[in-house]
Design a protein around this motif. Structure first.
Motif, PDB file in Angstrom:
ATOM      1  N   GLN A 105       0.624   4.712  16.246  1.00 10.94           N
ATOM      2  CA  GLN A 105      -0.636   4.438  16.813  1.00 10.94           C
ATOM      3  C   GLN A 105      -0.607   3.038  17.198  1.00 10.94           C
ATOM      4  OE1 GLN A 105      -3.147   5.714  13.542  1.00 10.94           O
ATOM      5  NE2 GLN A 105      -3.465   7.696  14.731  1.00 10.94           N
ATOM      6  N   GLU A 106      -0.510   2.603  18.432  1.00 11.64           N
ATOM      7  CA  GLU A 106      -0.106   1.290  19.013  1.00 11.64           C
ATOM      8  C   GLU A 106      -1.240   0.382  18.955  1.00 11.64           C
ATOM      9  OE1 GLU A 106       2.657   0.246  20.104  1.00 11.64           O
ATOM     10  OE2 GLU A 106       3.603   2.248  19.252  1.00 11.64           O
ATOM     11  N   PHE A 107      -2.400   0.896  18.746  1.00 11.09           N
ATOM     12  CA  PHE A 107      -3.685  -0.191  18.542  1.00 11.09           C
ATOM     13  C   PHE A 107      -3.401  -0.854  17.208  1.00 11.09           C
ATOM     14  CE2 PHE A 107      -5.294   3.549  15.904  1.00 11.09           C
ATOM     15  CZ  PHE A 107      -5.861   2.868  15.043  1.00 11.09           C
ATOM     16  N   VAL A 108      -2.812  -0.313  16.319  1.00 11.81           N
ATOM     17  CA  VAL A 108      -2.694  -1.002  14.945  1.00 11.81           C
ATOM     18  C   VAL A 108      -1.919  -2.321  15.205  1.00 11.81           C
ATOM     19  CG1 VAL A 108      -1.735  -1.013  12.746  1.00 11.81           C
ATOM     20  CG2 VAL A 108      -2.924   1.213  13.682  1.00 11.81           C
ATOM     21  N   ASN A 109      -0.824  -2.360  16.132  1.00  7.80           N
ATOM     22  CA  ASN A 109      -0.122  -3.694  16.282  1.00  7.80           C
ATOM     23  C   ASN A 109      -0.971  -4.775  16.821  1.00  7.80           C
ATOM     24  OD1 ASN A 109       2.184  -2.308  15.650  1.00  7.80           O
ATOM     25  ND2 ASN A 109       2.348  -1.303  17.472  1.00  7.80           N
ATOM     26  N   ILE A 110      -2.053  -4.566  17.214  1.00  8.56           N
ATOM     27  CA  ILE A 110      -3.068  -5.863  17.750  1.00  8.56           C
ATOM     28  C   ILE A 110      -4.145  -6.174  17.384  1.00  8.56           C
ATOM     29  CG2 ILE A 110      -2.195  -5.329  20.146  1.00  8.56           C
ATOM     30  CD1 ILE A 110      -5.710  -4.696  19.685  1.00  8.56           C
ATOM     31  N   VAL A 111      -4.448  -5.285  15.984  1.00 12.45           N
ATOM     32  CA  VAL A 111      -5.698  -5.376  15.174  1.00 12.45           C
ATOM     33  C   VAL A 111      -5.409  -6.626  14.397  1.00 12.45           C
ATOM     34  CG1 VAL A 111      -6.387  -3.231  14.899  1.00 12.45           C
ATOM     35  CG2 VAL A 111      -5.086  -4.111  13.107  1.00 12.45           C
ATOM     36  N   PRO A 112      -6.275  -7.796  14.203  1.00 15.17           N
ATOM     37  CA  PRO A 112      -6.126  -8.891  13.366  1.00 15.17           C
ATOM     38  C   PRO A 112      -5.716  -8.659  12.177  1.00 15.17           C
ATOM     39  CG  PRO A 112      -8.644  -8.546  13.635  1.00 15.17           C
ATOM     40  CD  PRO A 112      -8.005  -7.580  14.504  1.00 15.17           C
ATOM     41  N   VAL A 113      -6.094  -7.823  11.238  1.00 17.65           N
ATOM     42  CA  VAL A 113      -5.467  -7.507   9.817  1.00 17.65           C
ATOM     43  C   VAL A 113      -5.194  -6.142   9.618  1.00 17.65           C
ATOM     44  CG1 VAL A 113      -7.641  -7.988   8.881  1.00 17.65           C
ATOM     45  CG2 VAL A 113      -5.736  -8.308   7.374  1.00 17.65           C
ATOM     46  N   VAL A 114      -4.332  -5.952   9.031  1.00 20.74           N
ATOM     47  CA  VAL A 114      -4.126  -4.479   8.310  1.00 20.74           C
ATOM     48  C   VAL A 114      -4.131  -4.655   6.818  1.00 20.74           C
ATOM     49  CG1 VAL A 114      -2.892  -2.457   8.179  1.00 20.74           C
ATOM     50  CG2 VAL A 114      -2.852  -3.737  10.370  1.00 20.74           C
ATOM     51  N   LEU A 115      -4.875  -3.910   5.963  1.00 20.78           N
ATOM     52  CA  LEU A 115      -5.095  -4.135   4.499  1.00 20.78           C
ATOM     53  C   LEU A 115      -4.163  -2.872   4.136  1.00 20.78           C
ATOM     54  CD1 LEU A 115      -8.594  -5.151   3.983  1.00 20.78           C
ATOM     55  CD2 LEU A 115      -6.584  -6.559   4.311  1.00 20.78           C
ATOM     56  N   VAL A 116      -3.151  -3.301   3.284  1.00 18.68           N
ATOM     57  CA  VAL A 116      -2.301  -2.056   2.599  1.00 18.68           C
ATOM     58  C   VAL A 116      -2.642  -1.856   1.205  1.00 18.68           C
ATOM     59  CG1 VAL A 116       0.103  -1.338   2.275  1.00 18.68           C
ATOM     60  CG2 VAL A 116      -0.476  -2.578   4.244  1.00 18.68           C
ATOM     61  N   LEU A 117      -2.976  -0.970   0.772  1.00 18.84           N
ATOM     62  CA  LEU A 117      -3.293  -0.795  -0.592  1.00 18.84           C
ATOM     63  C   LEU A 117      -2.150  -0.130  -1.426  1.00 18.84           C
ATOM     64  CD1 LEU A 117      -6.893   0.727   0.005  1.00 18.84           C
ATOM     65  CD2 LEU A 117      -6.215  -1.574  -0.060  1.00 18.84           C
ATOM     66  N   VAL A 118      -1.854  -1.010  -2.420  1.00 23.45           N
ATOM     67  CA  VAL A 118      -0.415  -0.623  -3.175  1.00 23.45           C
ATOM     68  C   VAL A 118      -1.079  -0.306  -4.568  1.00 23.45           C
ATOM     69  CG1 VAL A 118       1.797  -1.611  -3.989  1.00 23.45           C
ATOM     70  CG2 VAL A 118       0.907  -2.002  -1.727  1.00 23.45           C
ATOM     71  N   SER A 119      -0.451   0.577  -5.410  1.00 22.97           N
ATOM     72  CA  SER A 119      -0.764   1.043  -6.571  1.00 22.97           C
ATOM     73  C   SER A 119       0.309   0.655  -7.535  1.00 22.97           C
ATOM     74  CB  SER A 119      -1.237   2.487  -6.862  1.00 22.97           C
ATOM     75  OG  SER A 119      -1.276   2.421  -8.402  1.00 22.97           O
ATOM     76  N   ASP A 120       0.010  -0.334  -8.470  1.00 21.28           N
ATOM     77  CA  ASP A 120       1.204  -0.620  -9.414  1.00 21.28           C
ATOM     78  C   ASP A 120       0.952   0.218 -10.769  1.00 21.28           C
ATOM     79  OD1 ASP A 120       2.894  -1.705 -11.114  1.00 21.28           O
ATOM     80  OD2 ASP A 120       2.602  -3.872 -10.492  1.00 21.28           O
ATOM     81  N   SER A 121       1.883   1.173 -11.385  1.00 22.65           N
ATOM     82  CA  SER A 121       1.738   2.099 -12.308  1.00 22.65           C
ATOM     83  C   SER A 121       1.836   1.005 -13.714  1.00 22.65           C
ATOM     84  CB  SER A 121       2.658   3.306 -12.380  1.00 22.65           C
ATOM     85  OG  SER A 121       4.088   2.557 -12.472  1.00 22.65           O
ATOM     86  N   ASP A 122       2.576  -0.156 -13.447  1.00 25.98           N
ATOM     87  CA  ASP A 122       2.776  -0.925 -14.670  1.00 25.98           C
ATOM     88  C   ASP A 122       1.445  -1.332 -15.190  1.00 25.98           C
ATOM     89  OD1 ASP A 122       5.268  -0.733 -15.142  1.00 25.98           O
ATOM     90  OD2 ASP A 122       5.770  -2.980 -14.125  1.00 25.98           O
ATOM     91  N   HIS A 123       0.453  -1.596 -14.327  1.00 23.80           N
ATOM     92  CA  HIS A 123      -1.051  -1.886 -14.865  1.00 23.80           C
ATOM     93  C   HIS A 123      -1.640  -0.955 -15.293  1.00 23.80           C
ATOM     94  CE1 HIS A 123      -1.386  -5.522 -12.341  1.00 23.80           C
ATOM     95  NE2 HIS A 123      -0.786  -4.763 -11.442  1.00 23.80           N
ATOM     96  N   PHE A 124      -1.412   0.404 -15.194  1.00 23.08           N
ATOM     97  CA  PHE A 124      -1.987   1.514 -16.174  1.00 23.08           C
ATOM     98  C   PHE A 124      -1.472   1.482 -17.425  1.00 23.08           C
ATOM     99  CE2 PHE A 124      -2.558   4.055 -12.076  1.00 23.08           C
ATOM    100  CZ  PHE A 124      -4.171   3.997 -12.210  1.00 23.08           C
ATOM    101  N   LEU A 125       0.199   1.007 -17.490  1.00 19.90           N
ATOM    102  CA  LEU A 125       0.601   1.391 -18.782  1.00 19.90           C
ATOM    103  C   LEU A 125       0.114  -0.061 -19.808  1.00 19.90           C
ATOM    104  CD1 LEU A 125       4.376   1.457 -17.907  1.00 19.90           C
ATOM    105  CD2 LEU A 125       2.895   3.447 -18.795  1.00 19.90           C
TER     106      LEU A 125
END
Length: 199
Positions: A105-125
């Motif tokens: 989806q080429e429009f993503v390459n020009i948006v000012p910011v993409v927020l990637v949500l990452v889960s870290d299972s260590d936090h659950f532990l």
């Protein structure tokens, strides 16, 4: 690139919550490349998963208070990790890596910011130590997905209430992102939100 100390978030602006619900929609394209100001980025990230109480609790709920979701901001200049404790963006790597989330989806390459949500299972532990004798193993993956969804909805409602455009997406090259974001094996990218101004 240096870290970015964000301005104090504005907690009084924007539409009412009912107006935000009325305005919420997904922008499949139609997002301009105009950059967000530091204040707009500050307000967005705080709304997404910032600290809203003296005891460190967040604007986004999380299973067993695991606080497993980390937000990475991909911009034209660099990739940053949001640090809610100091309300700052920590530079991870320089350069434009938004393409790793485009999924064709080429429009993503020009948006000012993409927020990637990452889960870290260590936090659950770490959080599970407060529940001795309970095996939470079967629940962790669904918790991670649920928590990412909550943060993403915070982003959606913030954008709808503050004149911004966004779309929640699962398209991304997770293998490339793990390298770009310098993720551990316990960290999994789950969702991303492309954010900008409506054209």
């Amino acid at each position: 690139m240096e870290n970015i100390k964000l301005p104090v978030p504005n907690k009084n602006g924007g539409a009412t919550i009912q107006e935000a619900f009325a305005n919420r929609k997904s922008y499949r394209g139609g997002i301009s490349g105009r950059k967000l100001s530091d204040q707009q980025l500050s307000d967005l990230l705080w709304s997404a998963n910032g600290i809203n109480r003296p005891d460190g609790y967040r604007t986004a709920a999380s299973a067993i208070n695991g606080r497993d979701i980390d937000i990475y901001a991909l911009t034209e200049q660099a990739v940053y990790k949001y640090n809610p404790d100091n309300h700052e963006l920590v530079c991870i790597v320089e350069g434009d890596h938004r393409h790793a989330t485009s999924g064709g989806q080429e429009f993503v390459n020009i948006v000012p910011v993409v927020l990637v949500l990452v889960s870290d299972s260590d936090h659950f532990l770490s959080a599970e130590k407060n529940y001795p004798g309970v095996d939470f193993t079967p629940f962790r993956s669904s918790w991670a997905e649920m928590d990412a969804g909550i943060v993403s909805q915070n982003i959606n409602l913030h954008c709808a209430g503050n004149g911004l455009a966004t779309i929640t997406r699962a398209f991304m090259d997770k293998t490339a992102l793990k390298e770009i974001l310098k993720l551990k094996d316990t960290q999994i990218p789950l969702l991303n939100n492309a954010v900008g101004f409506p054209e």
